[in-house]
Write an enzyme that holds these catalytic residues in place. Structure first.
Site, PDB file in Angstrom:
ATOM      1  N   ASP A   1       0.862  -1.189   0.000  1.00  0.00           N
ATOM      2  CA  ASP A   1       0.000   0.000   0.000  1.00  0.00           C
ATOM      3  C   ASP A   1       0.898   1.238   0.000  1.00  0.00           C
ATOM      4  O   ASP A   1       2.128   1.123  -0.113  1.00  0.00           O
ATOM      5  CB  ASP A   1      -0.965  -0.015   1.208  1.00  0.00           C
ATOM      6  CG  ASP A   1      -2.307   0.613   0.845  1.00  0.00           C
ATOM      7  OD1 ASP A   1      -2.304   1.768   0.408  1.00  0.00           O
ATOM      8  OD2 ASP A   1      -3.348  -0.056   0.990  1.00  0.00           O
TER       9      ASP A   1
ATOM     10  N   HIS B   1      -2.816   3.205  -4.507  1.00  0.00           N
ATOM     11  CA  HIS B   1      -2.217   2.684  -3.272  1.00  0.00           C
ATOM     12  C   HIS B   1      -0.803   2.162  -3.544  1.00  0.00           C
ATOM     13  O   HIS B   1      -0.413   1.106  -3.048  1.00  0.00           O
ATOM     14  CB  HIS B   1      -3.095   1.572  -2.674  1.00  0.00           C
ATOM     15  CG  HIS B   1      -4.397   2.093  -2.131  1.00  0.00           C
ATOM     16  ND1 HIS B   1      -4.497   2.694  -0.904  1.00  0.00           N
ATOM     17  CD2 HIS B   1      -5.636   2.129  -2.664  1.00  0.00           C
ATOM     18  CE1 HIS B   1      -5.757   3.072  -0.693  1.00  0.00           C
ATOM     19  NE2 HIS B   1      -6.467   2.749  -1.755  1.00  0.00           N
TER      20      HIS B   1
ATOM     21  N   GLU C   1     -10.128   2.995  -5.004  1.00  0.00           N
ATOM     22  CA  GLU C   1      -9.759   4.375  -4.690  1.00  0.00           C
ATOM     23  C   GLU C   1      -8.618   4.912  -5.552  1.00  0.00           C
ATOM     24  O   GLU C   1      -7.582   5.324  -5.039  1.00  0.00           O
ATOM     25  CB  GLU C   1      -9.362   4.463  -3.206  1.00  0.00           C
ATOM     26  CG  GLU C   1     -10.485   4.028  -2.290  1.00  0.00           C
ATOM     27  CD  GLU C   1     -10.094   3.991  -0.813  1.00  0.00           C
ATOM     28  OE1 GLU C   1     -10.904   4.403   0.005  1.00  0.00           O
ATOM     29  OE2 GLU C   1      -8.974   3.514  -0.495  1.00  0.00           O
TER      30      GLU C   1
HETATM   31  C1  ACM Z   1     -11.108  -0.386   0.780  1.00  0.00           C
HETATM   32  O1  ACM Z   1     -11.585  -0.414   1.931  1.00  0.00           O
HETATM   33  N1  ACM Z   1     -10.497   0.710   0.317  1.00  0.00           N
HETATM   34  C2  ACM Z   1     -11.205  -1.524  -0.107  1.00  0.00           C
END
Ligand code: ACM
Ligand code: ZN
Length: 759
Positions: free
Chosen positions: A187, A259, A323
């Site tokens: 991440d 990420h 995201e």
């Molecule tokens: C997430 O909780 N961003 C998958």
């Protein structure tokens, strides 16, 4: 010792000095098996640490697990044996049957996994105290899981947990019959898996300088405590074997194309701008992601996924996909050239850059397919065309699962309004360690139904199963991790394993003491809110009263008062649902066996003309804040500053639009209600309220309005009362519409409303 052979008088004496039931097994464990048939006419089997375990070679490991589970017992000196086999014929490979007779216990699985789950049931059936041999009543237990995919996710990036801690986490999953471990390894805040082809990923990407102090959005202070750590491929192989011994498949996640700040810090040439980049020390706010316009980025994706897939035997690889901000792609000449080269054209719903993410997803799916595997992606992958073999992991509620199955995808249910274990588990957030927000108590986890009513039977058949996620931004230690997981994992286990007609929250709660004894023996840290005061209220229309029902933890007592005083050990004892038909202050508290009082819960009942009346909502409440739904608006109980109390009902985007049918035509001239401001949750003041009356229950006349067009930015969190008066009107029904404010810069428009009092 066999109590059944001893005359009753002797038993009475013995019961005074020992606890008869404490030394007896109970097969009603967590998760509840499909069928338990006890034969009380037969003698029990007596189990001790010296009980012989007989297995075939293929079940040696299961035999060792069983020996370990019973090793804390004293010797029984008995001759009985426990035999393990895989002779059970069943369509479900995880099914098992345990046949218990006075001389022999046979655990027969449809596979070694089935045997393993049989052993989990035996282990959990043991009493809390293992200081004497255990009587195992003669019985047949037949069991099989409801879902084949029973997952738990762990983020080892935001905070790092080492190999031994990951193994303990795996032990925790095994105890709860969980068979998939979704391991979030990469991440923005760290890269935690060795990749031989890209050594800088761990040399640089596994380290960050510090961590945000406090909650994201409340300040920018970063501590200067470095966080680092990663798993070598050798460690990972060892952990995979450890999990596989416990019949757990590990599904690795490489979260892309977003990420990826840790990867970009390691290899800046993979980003749109070329950097420089840093491993993030805070939890969001970045714009930099992988640049799919550059060939070397696509090679990187293929190389990393290939190396990870070679390491993990799972037939799935999770590629994230959540995201992903598109800001850099919009400005990047390479990304724009890629869009042109692929002939991507924007649609009404998706920009060219949104669709470029679809190209990345399809590319990853292709790499996986060539390795004989399939991708799993967070539900954002549905925002583009996505290959049919991709599995969708629904996290933004259930809509990813509903839409994904409608498009023929297999899905995993991990909705953030039921199964995000980084959310608060108590309504008293001030007494909890800092969490990301929300409110998901054990009861709410338990109430989740993965096959939702929005799905057809065909769609339901595509639901692989449910999974809980633990993101660790606010979980710095392993003991804290256990606190967030346990016992919510137990409630999850029952959602994953137990047949719906066997599910019952109170029964579940009564089955947890023996599970908690295992937590204690293993030194697991766990939350104990489930033992605390637990009362709920529901209007009874016929009796024109409020009913208070309590779920009391085994061995505890619930006591209450109706005059506002705090209950003590002499207060009335709750034994059955309580009917409240007069204004009162109802106060309740649970008492532990040692007399310790739990949380004092107090509510004021103020009966109005609307109380307990029939009440319908034009718009569904927002799932995480639905609580008692329409009934909570006419229960005569008022919410206070705590939006998690269950009194409030929250609506997202839609107004609270409620129609109350009064028991008989009644003159009315005032409507009162409260709103609750919670800035961090995006719950704000009303912008307008409208009151309508109807003499016949069909045609409504506007009686009054109140306007509050602007949200006052200085308005503090808390409950605010609103009273609207109007000329007297003889009403059969009254409709109240409360609309939320929507100030600029606030993404959500939640309106919390509570009790509608009509006078
Ligand atoms: C997430 O909780 N961003 C998958
Ligand atoms: Zn780019």
């Amino acid at each position: 010792m066999n109590f059944r052979k001893i005359p009753a008088i002797v038993i009475a004496i013995m019961v005074a000095s020992t606890n008869l039931s404490a030394a007896e097994a109970d097969y009603n464990v967590v998760p509840m098996p499909l069928s338990v048939t006890v034969d009380a006419a037969q003698q029990p089997f007596v189990l001790g640490s010296d009980t012989r375990v007989v297995t075939t070679k293929a079940l040696d490991r299961e035999g060792d697990f069983l020996r370990e589970y019973i090793s804390a017992l004293p010797k029984a000196g008995a001759k009985g044996v426990i035999s393990l086999d895989t002779k059970l014929k069943s369509d479900n490979p995880e099914a098992y049957t345990i046949t218990l007779t006075p001389g022999k216990i046979t655990v027969s699985g449809a596979s070694a996994a089935g045997v393993f789950y049989g052993l989990q049931t035996l282990r959990k059936s043991l009493p809390a105290n293992l200081d004497e041999p255990v009587e195992m009543p003669a019985a047949v237990v037949s069991d099989a899981p409801r879902f084949a995919y029973r997952g738990a996710h762990l983020d080892v990036v935001r905070h790092f947990f080492d190999a031994d801690q990951v193994k303990t986490f795996i032990d925790m999953l095994a105890l709860h019959n969980i068979n998939k471990f979704h391991w979030h390894l990469t991440d923005d805040q760290g890269w935690r898996i060795e990749i031989k082809k890209y050594p800088r990923l761990t040399e640089v990407g596994s380290k960050r300088k510090g961590t945000l102090i406090g909650r994201y959005g409340a300040g920018e202070t970063i501590d200067s405590i470095p966080v680092e750590g990663y798993f070598t491929q050798d460690q990972i192989r060892d952990i995979i074997t450890y999990a596989s011994d416990r019949h757990i498949e590990i599904i690795p996640e490489i979260d892309l194309p977003s990420h990826m700040m840790a990867a970009l810090a390691s290899y800046p040439e993979l980003g749109c701008t070329g950097g420089p980049y840093e491993v993030l020390t805070t939890w969001a706010g970045y714009k930099d992601v992988l640049c799919p316009g550059k060939d070397k980025t696509m090679t990187f994706i293929a190389d990393v996924l290939t190396e990870v897939m070679e390491l993990f035997p799972s037939k799935y690889i999770h590629i994230g996909g959540d995201e992903c901000p598109k800001d850099r792609w919009k400005e990047c000449t390479d990304c724009q050239a890629r869009i042109k080269q692929l002939g991507i054209t924007p649609t009404d719903k998706a920009s060219a850059e949104d669709l470029l993410q679809g190209y990345v997803t399809a590319f990853a799916a292709d790499v996986a397919r060539k390795a004989g595997k399939s991708i799993i992606g967070w539900d954002e992958i549905l925002e583009c065309d996505v290959p049919q073999d991709a599995v969708v992991m629904s996290w933004r509620g259930i809509k990813g699962a509903v839409n994904g199955t409608a498009r023929g995808h297999r899905v995993i249910q991990t909705p953030n309004d039921y199964l995000y274990f980084d959310y608060y588990q108590s309504d008293n957030a001030a007494a909890e360690p800092l969490a990301i927000g929300g409110y998901i108590p054990v009861r709410r986890v338990y109430s989740f139904e993965p096959l939702t009513e929005e799905m057809s039977d065909e769609q339901k058949s595509l639901v692989m199963g449910p999974q809980a996620n633990l993101w660790t931004e606010y979980v710095p230690t392993f003991s804290h991790l256990q606190y967030m997981e346990l016992p919510r994992l137990a409630a999850l286990a029952e959602v994953q394993w137990t047949a719906p007609d066997k599910k019952d929250y109170h029964s579940f709660k009564c089955r947890t003491p023996r599970l908690f004894a295992i937590y204690d023996r293993n030194g697991y840290n766990y939350a104990t809110h489930i033992k605390d005061t637990d009362v709920s209220f529901r209007p009874d229309r016929q009796k024109h009263a409020l009913v208070m029902k309590a779920s009391v933890y085994p061995g505890h007592q619930l006591r209450y008062t109706l005059d506002g005083t705090v209950p003590d050990v002499a207060s009335p004892l709750y034994s059955e649902p309580l009917l409240l038909d007069k204004d009162c202050v109802v106060t309740a508290a649970s008492f532990a066996p040692d007399g310790t009082r739990g949380t004092v819960v107090s509510d004021t009942l103020r009966i109005s003309k609307a109380s307990f009346a029939e009440c319908t909502l034009a718009y569904k409440p927002y799932s995480p804040f639905a609580f008692g739904g329409a009934d909570a608006l006419v229960d005569g109980l008022c919410g206070d500053d705590n939006f998690r109390s269950g009194r409030w009902v929250g609506f997202l985007g839609d107004p609270c639009d409620v129609t109350i049918t009064l028991p008989e035509p009644t003159e009315i001239s005032q409507v009162g209600f409260k709103t609750c401001i919670v800035w961090p949750e995006g719950a704000l003041e009303m912008s307008r309220a409208e009151v309508y009356g109807s003499a016949d229950g069909k045609d409504f006349t506007l009686l009054a309005t109140v306007d509050n067009p602007e949200q006052d930015p200085a308005q503090k969190n808390g409950a605010y009362a609103h009273t609207i008066t109007f000329d007297p009107f003889k009403a059969k029904a009254v409709r109240v519409v409360v609309k939320p404010c929507a100030p600029a810069g606030i993404w959500s428009r939640i309106i919390f409303v509570d009790d509608i009092a009509v006078k």
